[in-house]
Design a protein around this motif. Sequence first.
Motif, PDB file in Angstrom:
ATOM      1  N   LEU A  13       0.856  -1.182   0.000  1.00 12.72           N
ATOM      2  CA  LEU A  13       0.000   0.000   0.000  1.00 12.72           C
ATOM      3  C   LEU A  13       0.892   1.232   0.000  1.00 12.72           C
ATOM      4  CD1 LEU A  13      -2.551  -1.053   2.791  1.00 12.72           C
ATOM      5  CD2 LEU A  13      -2.593  -1.621   0.354  1.00 12.72           C
ATOM      6  N   THR A  14       0.601   2.183  -0.866  1.00 15.34           N
ATOM      7  CA  THR A  14       1.452   3.370  -0.969  1.00 15.34           C
ATOM      8  C   THR A  14       0.717   4.664  -0.616  1.00 15.34           C
ATOM      9  OG1 THR A  14       0.957   3.592  -3.335  1.00 15.34           O
ATOM     10  CG2 THR A  14       2.902   2.314  -2.732  1.00 15.34           C
ATOM     11  N   THR A  15      -0.592   4.598  -0.340  1.00 20.50           N
ATOM     12  CA  THR A  15      -1.343   5.802  -0.010  1.00 20.50           C
ATOM     13  C   THR A  15      -2.160   5.590   1.262  1.00 20.50           C
ATOM     14  OG1 THR A  15      -3.368   5.234  -1.234  1.00 20.50           O
ATOM     15  CG2 THR A  15      -1.579   6.288  -2.481  1.00 20.50           C
ATOM     16  N   TYR A  16      -2.483   6.684   1.934  1.00 18.87           N
ATOM     17  CA  TYR A  16      -3.329   6.608   3.125  1.00 18.87           C
ATOM     18  C   TYR A  16      -4.755   6.218   2.758  1.00 18.87           C
ATOM     19  CZ  TYR A  16       0.384   8.405   6.040  1.00 18.87           C
ATOM     20  OH  TYR A  16       1.561   8.531   6.731  1.00 18.87           O
ATOM     21  N   GLU A  17      -5.172   6.533   1.561  1.00 14.52           N
ATOM     22  CA  GLU A  17      -6.506   6.134   1.112  1.00 14.52           C
ATOM     23  C   GLU A  17      -6.601   4.614   1.021  1.00 14.52           C
ATOM     24  OE1 GLU A  17      -9.633   6.939  -2.601  1.00 14.52           O
ATOM     25  OE2 GLU A  17      -7.583   7.739  -2.674  1.00 14.52           O
ATOM     26  N   VAL A  34      -5.699  -8.909   9.900  1.00 19.77           N
ATOM     27  CA  VAL A  34      -4.823  -7.996   9.160  1.00 19.77           C
ATOM     28  C   VAL A  34      -3.491  -7.927   9.883  1.00 19.77           C
ATOM     29  CG1 VAL A  34      -4.370  -5.573   8.592  1.00 19.77           C
ATOM     30  CG2 VAL A  34      -6.606  -6.569   8.089  1.00 19.77           C
ATOM     31  N   ILE A  35      -2.409  -8.110   9.135  1.00 19.68           N
ATOM     32  CA  ILE A  35      -1.053  -7.887   9.654  1.00 19.68           C
ATOM     33  C   ILE A  35      -0.519  -6.666   8.916  1.00 19.68           C
ATOM     34  CG2 ILE A  35       1.255  -8.844   9.976  1.00 19.68           C
ATOM     35  CD1 ILE A  35      -0.039 -11.648   9.649  1.00 19.68           C
ATOM     36  N   LEU A  36      -0.395  -5.560   9.642  1.00 25.68           N
ATOM     37  CA  LEU A  36      -0.017  -4.276   9.042  1.00 25.68           C
ATOM     38  C   LEU A  36       1.429  -3.954   9.400  1.00 25.68           C
ATOM     39  CD1 LEU A  36      -0.596  -1.624   7.583  1.00 25.68           C
ATOM     40  CD2 LEU A  36      -1.681  -0.779   9.684  1.00 25.68           C
ATOM     41  N   VAL A  37       2.285  -3.921   8.390  1.00 27.79           N
ATOM     42  CA  VAL A  37       3.713  -3.696   8.590  1.00 27.79           C
ATOM     43  C   VAL A  37       4.109  -2.372   7.938  1.00 27.79           C
ATOM     44  CG1 VAL A  37       6.025  -4.698   8.323  1.00 27.79           C
ATOM     45  CG2 VAL A  37       4.019  -6.195   8.433  1.00 27.79           C
ATOM     46  N   GLY A  38       4.927  -1.593   8.629  1.00 26.89           N
ATOM     47  CA  GLY A  38       5.403  -0.334   8.053  1.00 26.89           C
ATOM     48  C   GLY A  38       6.354   0.355   9.006  1.00 26.89           C
ATOM     49  N   SER A  39       7.148   1.260   8.488  1.00 30.55           N
ATOM     50  CA  SER A  39       8.104   1.993   9.304  1.00 30.55           C
ATOM     51  C   SER A  39       7.392   2.814  10.377  1.00 30.55           C
ATOM     52  CB  SER A  39       8.944   2.921   8.423  1.00 30.55           C
ATOM     53  OG  SER A  39       9.682   2.170   7.481  1.00 30.55           O
ATOM     54  N   HIS A  40       8.145   3.206  11.374  1.00 27.81           N
ATOM     55  CA  HIS A  40       7.594   4.025  12.454  1.00 27.81           C
ATOM     56  C   HIS A  40       7.227   5.420  11.941  1.00 27.81           C
ATOM     57  CE1 HIS A  40      11.495   6.054  12.476  1.00 27.81           C
ATOM     58  NE2 HIS A  40      12.042   4.843  12.453  1.00 27.81           N
ATOM     59  N   SER A  43       1.683   6.911  11.182  1.00 27.17           N
ATOM     60  CA  SER A  43       0.302   7.027  11.643  1.00 27.17           C
ATOM     61  C   SER A  43      -0.507   5.755  11.405  1.00 27.17           C
ATOM     62  CB  SER A  43      -0.389   8.221  10.966  1.00 27.17           C
ATOM     63  OG  SER A  43      -1.539   8.613  11.653  1.00 27.17           O
ATOM     64  N   LYS A  44       0.160   4.605  11.442  1.00 25.01           N
ATOM     65  CA  LYS A  44      -0.550   3.327  11.279  1.00 25.01           C
ATOM     66  C   LYS A  44      -1.522   3.114  12.442  1.00 25.01           C
ATOM     67  CE  LYS A  44       3.081   0.691  11.318  1.00 25.01           C
ATOM     68  NZ  LYS A  44       4.081   1.725  11.674  1.00 25.01           N
ATOM     69  N   SER A  45      -1.008   3.271  13.663  1.00 26.04           N
ATOM     70  CA  SER A  45      -1.840   3.026  14.845  1.00 26.04           C
ATOM     71  C   SER A  45      -2.995   4.014  14.926  1.00 26.04           C
ATOM     72  CB  SER A  45      -0.986   3.108  16.119  1.00 26.04           C
ATOM     73  OG  SER A  45       0.020   2.123  16.113  1.00 26.04           O
ATOM     74  N   ARG A  46      -2.723   5.283  14.612  1.00 27.67           N
ATOM     75  CA  ARG A  46      -3.785   6.288  14.660  1.00 27.67           C
ATOM     76  C   ARG A  46      -4.903   5.945  13.668  1.00 27.67           C
ATOM     77  NH1 ARG A  46      -4.339  11.561  16.306  1.00 27.67           N
ATOM     78  NH2 ARG A  46      -2.159  11.652  16.964  1.00 27.67           N
ATOM     79  N   THR A  47      -4.530   5.498  12.482  1.00 27.41           N
ATOM     80  CA  THR A  47      -5.523   5.131  11.480  1.00 27.41           C
ATOM     81  C   THR A  47      -6.420   4.007  11.987  1.00 27.41           C
ATOM     82  OG1 THR A  47      -4.035   5.785   9.678  1.00 27.41           O
ATOM     83  CG2 THR A  47      -5.843   4.297   9.116  1.00 27.41           C
ATOM     84  N   SER A 130     -14.721 -15.205  19.499  1.00 32.70           N
ATOM     85  CA  SER A 130     -14.996 -14.810  18.110  1.00 32.70           C
ATOM     86  C   SER A 130     -14.185 -13.576  17.715  1.00 32.70           C
ATOM     87  CB  SER A 130     -16.495 -14.526  17.935  1.00 32.70           C
ATOM     88  OG  SER A 130     -16.902 -13.466  18.808  1.00 32.70           O
ATOM     89  N   SER A 131     -13.159 -13.251  18.494  1.00 29.70           N
ATOM     90  CA  SER A 131     -12.359 -12.051  18.249  1.00 29.70           C
ATOM     91  C   SER A 131     -11.697 -12.074  16.867  1.00 29.70           C
ATOM     92  CB  SER A 131     -11.265 -11.920  19.312  1.00 29.70           C
ATOM     93  OG  SER A 131     -11.799 -11.658  20.584  1.00 29.70           O
ATOM     94  N   ARG A 132     -11.714 -10.932  16.222  1.00 27.15           N
ATOM     95  CA  ARG A 132     -10.925 -10.717  15.008  1.00 27.15           C
ATOM     96  C   ARG A 132      -9.708  -9.879  15.391  1.00 27.15           C
ATOM     97  NH1 ARG A 132     -13.080  -7.605  11.499  1.00 27.15           N
ATOM     98  NH2 ARG A 132     -14.533  -6.685  12.989  1.00 27.15           N
ATOM     99  N   VAL A 133      -8.650  -9.927  14.578  1.00 23.54           N
ATOM    100  CA  VAL A 133      -7.358  -9.408  15.031  1.00 23.54           C
ATOM    101  C   VAL A 133      -6.692  -8.528  13.975  1.00 23.54           C
ATOM    102  CG1 VAL A 133      -5.066 -10.023  15.910  1.00 23.54           C
ATOM    103  CG2 VAL A 133      -7.037 -11.490  16.413  1.00 23.54           C
ATOM    104  N   ILE A 134      -6.105  -7.408  14.450  1.00 18.38           N
ATOM    105  CA  ILE A 134      -5.160  -6.623  13.655  1.00 18.38           C
ATOM    106  C   ILE A 134      -3.828  -6.630  14.399  1.00 18.38           C
ATOM    107  CG2 ILE A 134      -4.468  -4.314  12.928  1.00 18.38           C
ATOM    108  CD1 ILE A 134      -7.157  -3.699  12.028  1.00 18.38           C
ATOM    109  N   ILE A 135      -2.764  -6.972  13.695  1.00 17.78           N
ATOM    110  CA  ILE A 135      -1.405  -6.918  14.237  1.00 17.78           C
ATOM    111  C   ILE A 135      -0.677  -5.771  13.537  1.00 17.78           C
ATOM    112  CG2 ILE A 135       0.777  -8.154  14.518  1.00 17.78           C
ATOM    113  CD1 ILE A 135      -0.847 -10.774  14.323  1.00 17.78           C
ATOM    114  N   ILE A 136      -0.167  -4.825  14.324  1.00 22.37           N
ATOM    115  CA  ILE A 136       0.567  -3.679  13.776  1.00 22.37           C
ATOM    116  C   ILE A 136       2.014  -3.793  14.210  1.00 22.37           C
ATOM    117  CG2 ILE A 136       0.702  -1.166  13.630  1.00 22.37           C
ATOM    118  CD1 ILE A 136      -2.179  -1.045  14.669  1.00 22.37           C
ATOM    119  N   CYS A 137       2.945  -3.752  13.267  1.00 26.84           N
ATOM    120  CA  CYS A 137       4.347  -3.883  13.630  1.00 26.84           C
ATOM    121  C   CYS A 137       5.234  -3.134  12.635  1.00 26.84           C
ATOM    122  CB  CYS A 137       4.762  -5.348  13.717  1.00 26.84           C
ATOM    123  SG  CYS A 137       4.361  -6.333  12.263  1.00 26.84           S
TER     124      CYS A 137
END
Length: 265
Positions: A13-17, A34-40, A43-47, A130-137
């Motif tokens: 992904l290259t855009t905030y949209e 969702v496993i969301l990977v990106g540099s520090h 604003s990944k967590s804020r999103t 029944s939890s769904r999960v997002i992992i941010i790293c």
Amino acid sequence: MKRLRQPENAIILTTYEQLASYVGAFARGYINLVILVGSHGLSKSRTVREALPDACWIEGNASPFGIYQALYRNRDRTIVMDDLDSLHKDHHGVRLLKALCNTESTKTVGWHTATRVLERANIPREFTTSSRVIIICNDWATVNRNVAALQDRGHLLSFQPTAAEVHAKAAEWFDDAEILEWFGENLDRVGEPSLRWYVKAQELKRSSLDWKQVIQLDPASLRRKLVVELIGDKSFATQEERAREFSRRGGGCRATFFNHVRRVR
């Protein structure tokens, strides 16, 4: 500054949209993991927080055993695991995540050691959720088959916005016009874009320090600056001519030129 390793089989992904679209799909219940990977500083967590205000957040240095207890106390809630970069490298953590992120609507999660500790906490050795999960790293590596099996349960996203994209995001909330303008004119300096550069520059400016030195010119920055200059020079008919001029001025080989062209754009 060196970019983080590209995760295997990730959707880039290259855009905030684009990022908001995936997080929104998860928030509406269409995605299980969702496993969301990106540099520090992107604003990944804020999103994610804005899309999931009622989620249970597990952050920091939580151990797999501590996470198991938190999952029981928050069973059936949406779970966000943030900044747990080593969890997927721990075999206990991977085993726990594989069970939690099973594609079935109701999952069975268990922990069959430390039973006395669980008994004192009134937590069973096994429960359903029944939890769904997002992992941010900030980093993710497919280090073995178990991690690959975990990835296969969901969507691995690699967020890689350009410096221009991050700058446009900063313009939505950053209130110092002078700093914004300066960053806009010097995006070629930015090797690893981050919203934190803007905050750091503002801190230096308020301290009457030289805030324009917040991002130093290094060899990579100088190459990007040269690439931007050559792209804007209409006296060159083709990119191949620009690549030759890039090499003539000491920027490096043809491949280096085109690598920087892709990053700049």
